[in-house]
Design a protein around this motif. Structure first.
Motif, mmCIF file in Angstrom:
data_model
loop_
_atom_site.group_PDB
_atom_site.id
_atom_site.type_symbol
_atom_site.label_atom_id
_atom_site.label_comp_id
_atom_site.label_asym_id
_atom_site.label_seq_id
_atom_site.Cartn_x
_atom_site.Cartn_y
_atom_site.Cartn_z
ATOM 1 N N GLU A 110 -18.651 71.746 39.205
ATOM 2 C CA GLU A 110 -17.667 72.015 40.464
ATOM 3 C C GLU A 110 -16.330 71.224 40.512
ATOM 4 O OE1 GLU A 110 -20.708 71.092 43.388
ATOM 5 O OE2 GLU A 110 -21.902 73.261 43.136
ATOM 6 N N ASP A 111 -16.525 70.078 40.130
ATOM 7 C CA ASP A 111 -15.213 69.239 39.793
ATOM 8 C C ASP A 111 -14.399 69.853 38.988
ATOM 9 O OD1 ASP A 111 -16.532 67.338 41.298
ATOM 10 O OD2 ASP A 111 -16.974 65.948 39.763
ATOM 11 N N HIS A 112 -14.927 70.863 37.829
ATOM 12 C CA HIS A 112 -13.693 71.659 37.135
ATOM 13 C C HIS A 112 -13.444 72.915 37.718
ATOM 14 C CE1 HIS A 112 -13.487 69.046 33.271
ATOM 15 N NE2 HIS A 112 -14.488 68.558 33.665
ATOM 16 N N GLY A 113 -13.677 72.763 38.826
ATOM 17 C CA GLY A 113 -13.113 74.230 39.675
ATOM 18 C C GLY A 113 -14.037 75.454 39.688
ATOM 19 N N LEU A 114 -15.254 75.441 38.990
ATOM 20 C CA LEU A 114 -16.503 76.297 38.804
ATOM 21 C C LEU A 114 -17.317 76.497 40.132
ATOM 22 C CD1 LEU A 114 -17.225 75.672 35.235
ATOM 23 C CD2 LEU A 114 -15.603 77.198 35.968
ATOM 24 N N THR A 115 -17.734 77.756 40.495
ATOM 25 C CA THR A 115 -18.763 77.962 41.152
ATOM 26 C C THR A 115 -19.997 77.925 40.681
ATOM 27 O OG1 THR A 115 -17.207 78.807 43.045
ATOM 28 C CG2 THR A 115 -19.579 79.430 43.070
ATOM 29 N N VAL A 116 -21.110 77.542 40.916
ATOM 30 C CA VAL A 116 -22.448 77.342 39.937
ATOM 31 C C VAL A 116 -23.551 77.779 40.675
ATOM 32 C CG1 VAL A 116 -23.671 75.869 38.501
ATOM 33 C CG2 VAL A 116 -21.292 75.445 38.608
ATOM 34 N N SER A 117 -24.222 78.493 40.203
ATOM 35 C CA SER A 117 -25.654 78.960 40.911
ATOM 36 C C SER A 117 -26.587 78.181 40.200
ATOM 37 C CB SER A 117 -26.040 80.447 40.820
ATOM 38 O OG SER A 117 -25.139 81.454 41.285
#
Length: 285
Positions: free
Chosen positions: A217-224
């Motif tokens: 998320e710190d890298h701008g990704l949305t994670v499930s």
């Protein structure tokens, strides 16, 4: 992913892996280095015994050299045609081309002489899934995994794959998977969906599944986040089943966390995933 190494030999089925590499590299505007390892013609010479003259030795070597050169020429032309069909141009000299392009290099020797070492200056190497039917694929895979220090993108021997739309990361908190995630960031950033799965519990001293998700998320990704209980099915089968359930097109794992003697004697999750997956796998050791 700006530098992609594609190792090739006499025994590699060139067309499917070249097609995949072209699609993958074009998506990332990457340079493909097709590294063709040609057998040393001297290896065609049998052990010198009684009655084997110098003339015979020389003729055998020359015949082997001619055969190798003809096969290399055929593969080079076939590869160039595949690149052309994907509008990927050949890199000439120091020309800087705006999009994906390729170069062809030929080296003489064995896989272990070149492949792992040359892969150290690539962002990723692409190889086929090793199997008992393809000894060459085993040698390529092992040399890339254990000697390059760089990630490997392995594709199954059957199927037509597009990767990077729906990615599953298998998390166990070990250094190898952390390295894989960092190496895979360029692919993860272009994905439409990223999921991270943990099977069962992991040691408390390792970073948790949620810390791994925070990193992404710190890298701008949305994670499930997916937490799976450990069952009789085994960790590798659970990971593969989860990938199938969410319709993933790529699995990211850490490769071979244990010592090699441990892997050989007791087996490993990596070995089982590599042997049984029907999806491409991105991994780092």
């Amino acid at each position: 992913m700006k530098s992609v190494l594609l190792p090739l030999t006499t025994h590699v089925d060139l067309a499917p892996i070249s097609e995949f590499t072209a699609r993958f590299s074009k998506k990332h505007s990457a340079t493909i280095t097709a590294l063709y390892v040609e057998p040393d013609p001297r290896t065609a010479i049998p052990f010198v015994g009684e009655g084997l003259s110098a003339d015979i030795i020389q003729s055998v070597q020359e015949a082997a050299e001619q055969e190798n050169d003809e096969h290399e020429k055929f593969c080079k032309e076939q590869f160039a045609e595949i690149m052309k069909s994907h509008s990927i141009a050949k890199k000439n000299g120091d020309d800087i081309l705006p999009n994906s392009h390729y170069r062809w290099k030929t080296l003489i020797g064995e896989i272990s002489d070149h492949i792992g070492r040359k892969a150290r200056t690539a962002d990723v190497s692409i190889c086929m899934q090793p199997s008992d039917k393809h000894e060459c694929y085993k040698h390529l895979f092992n040399d890339l995994i254990y000697r390059s220090g760089r990630p490997v993108l392995m594709i199954p021997t059957e199927g037509n794959f597009e990767v990077g739309t729906n990615i599953l990361i298998a998390w166990n908190g070990r250094a190898e998977v952390a390295r894989s995630i960092a190496n895979a960031l360029p692919i993860l950033r272009t994905a439409g969906k990223v999921s991270i799965v943990q099977v069962g519990e992991i040691d408390e001293d390792r970073p948790s599944l949620y810390e791994a998700a925070e990193y992404l998320e710190d890298h701008g990704l949305t994670v499930s986040i997916i937490e799976q209980p450990q069952s009789n099915a085994g960790i590798s089968d659970t990971i593969l089943a989860t990938a199938q359930d969410i319709q993933a097109d790529l699995i990211v794992i850490g490769a071979y966390s244990h010592a090699r003697w441990h892997e050989i004697i007791l087996g490993s999750i990596t070995t089982q995933i590599v042997a049984n997956t029907k999806l491409p796998v991105f991994m780092s050791h």
